[in-house]
Design a protein around this motif. Structure first.
Motif, mmCIF file in Angstrom:
data_model
loop_
_atom_site.group_PDB
_atom_site.id
_atom_site.type_symbol
_atom_site.label_atom_id
_atom_site.label_comp_id
_atom_site.label_asym_id
_atom_site.label_seq_id
_atom_site.Cartn_x
_atom_site.Cartn_y
_atom_site.Cartn_z
ATOM 1 N N VAL A 136 -36.705 54.297 -26.464
ATOM 2 C CA VAL A 136 -35.290 53.835 -27.187
ATOM 3 C C VAL A 136 -34.570 55.088 -27.813
ATOM 4 O O VAL A 136 -33.635 55.303 -27.144
ATOM 5 C CB VAL A 136 -35.690 52.939 -28.264
ATOM 6 N N GLU A 137 -35.409 55.941 -28.673
ATOM 7 C CA GLU A 137 -34.727 57.155 -28.987
ATOM 8 C C GLU A 137 -34.433 58.094 -27.816
ATOM 9 O O GLU A 137 -33.189 58.694 -28.177
ATOM 10 C CB GLU A 137 -35.946 57.980 -29.718
ATOM 11 N N GLN A 138 -35.060 58.181 -26.860
ATOM 12 C CA GLN A 138 -34.517 59.118 -25.870
ATOM 13 C C GLN A 138 -33.171 58.415 -25.082
ATOM 14 O O GLN A 138 -32.499 59.231 -24.888
ATOM 15 C CB GLN A 138 -35.626 59.094 -24.675
ATOM 16 N N LEU A 139 -33.288 57.146 -24.703
ATOM 17 C CA LEU A 139 -32.018 56.466 -24.230
ATOM 18 C C LEU A 139 -30.733 56.843 -25.163
ATOM 19 O O LEU A 139 -29.883 57.103 -24.652
ATOM 20 C CB LEU A 139 -32.368 54.985 -24.004
ATOM 21 N N ASP A 140 -31.184 56.865 -26.518
ATOM 22 C CA ASP A 140 -29.875 56.846 -27.401
ATOM 23 C C ASP A 140 -29.471 58.181 -27.419
ATOM 24 O O ASP A 140 -27.986 58.585 -27.526
ATOM 25 C CB ASP A 140 -30.541 56.758 -28.835
ATOM 26 N N VAL A 141 -30.317 59.301 -27.110
ATOM 27 C CA VAL A 141 -29.432 60.562 -26.882
ATOM 28 C C VAL A 141 -29.223 61.140 -25.583
ATOM 29 O O VAL A 141 -28.997 62.363 -25.395
ATOM 30 C CB VAL A 141 -30.470 61.716 -27.688
ATOM 31 N N SER A 142 -29.594 60.182 -24.616
ATOM 32 C CA SER A 142 -29.526 60.661 -23.189
ATOM 33 C C SER A 142 -27.905 60.874 -22.722
ATOM 34 O O SER A 142 -27.851 61.613 -21.580
ATOM 35 C CB SER A 142 -30.386 59.556 -22.096
ATOM 36 N N GLY A 143 -27.026 60.046 -23.260
ATOM 37 C CA GLY A 143 -25.766 60.363 -22.764
ATOM 38 C C GLY A 143 -25.305 58.968 -21.969
ATOM 39 O O GLY A 143 -24.483 59.025 -21.447
ATOM 40 N N ARG A 144 -26.599 58.226 -21.596
ATOM 41 C CA ARG A 144 -26.277 57.079 -20.927
ATOM 42 C C ARG A 144 -26.148 55.672 -21.658
ATOM 43 O O ARG A 144 -25.967 54.579 -21.280
ATOM 44 C CB ARG A 144 -27.565 56.778 -20.239
ATOM 45 N N TRP A 145 -25.918 56.056 -23.100
ATOM 46 C CA TRP A 145 -25.666 54.900 -23.936
ATOM 47 C C TRP A 145 -24.626 55.396 -25.001
ATOM 48 O O TRP A 145 -24.491 56.319 -25.302
ATOM 49 C CB TRP A 145 -26.787 54.517 -24.679
#
Length: 183
Positions: A136-145
């Protein structure tokens, strides 16, 4: 459900007001797409003229996503424990979390957690807990969200377990919930 203000709510697809006389020819969606970068976000919490919605190229995808959300919500089962998601099992509404849609990609580690109930009573001991939080944290900082949902979810999941309500409060909540969700 989408907020409708007579003469003011605009169809996002044509930009024209959705009038009360349009009622049989309108489609309304509740909140079901938290990611502002998701192509389906246009349908999130909105009211449309049916003719424009039916002609939209993402029509089928929007209906499928909404149907999946409703199907998973109706199952009412904690993903972690397999127990029924009822007040007697989670003791306080703040201890039951329903995840939203993370991704369409089956290879993404969050795909299996789209639209799932998580009972916080089981979350701390869940072997997949850290993997899930990291994803969840990785998705938050990925630029995809884009949007506040992932941060809110992380706060909910890492906040302390809320104390159990009294039996009387649980019974009142259960009765209200069953009344509101009666078929």
């Amino acid at each position: 459900m989408a907020i409708y203000i007579e003469g003011k709510t605009l169809c996002p697809l044509c930009g024209q007001p959705v009038e009360p006389t349009d009622s049989p020819r309108t489609v309304a969606f509740s909140y079901f797409v938290p990611n502002e970068l998701d192509p389906l976000y246009i349908f999130n919490d909105a009211v449309f003229h049916t003719e424009h919605f039916d002609a939209h190229p993402l029509h089928d995808a929007a209906l499928a996503r909404l149907a999946e959300r409703e199907r998973r919500q109706a199952a009412h089962t904690c993903y972690i424990s397999g127990t029924e998601a009822v007040i007697e099992n989670y003791k306080n509404p703040a201890n039951l979390i329903f995840t939203d849609w993370f991704t369409d990609d089956p290879a993404d580690p969050l795909h299996e957690y789209n639209y799932r109930y998580l009972n916080k009573y089981y979350f701390e001991q869940w072997p997949e807990r850290q993997r899930f939080l990291d994803a969840v944290e990785q998705l938050d900082v990925s630029g995809r969200w884009r949007g506040p949902y992932l941060r809110q979810l992380l706060r909910q999941l890492t906040s302390p377990l809320q104390p159990a309500w009294s039996s009387e409060m649980q019974a009142t909540y259960k009765q209200r919930f069953e009344t509101e969700h009666a078929a």
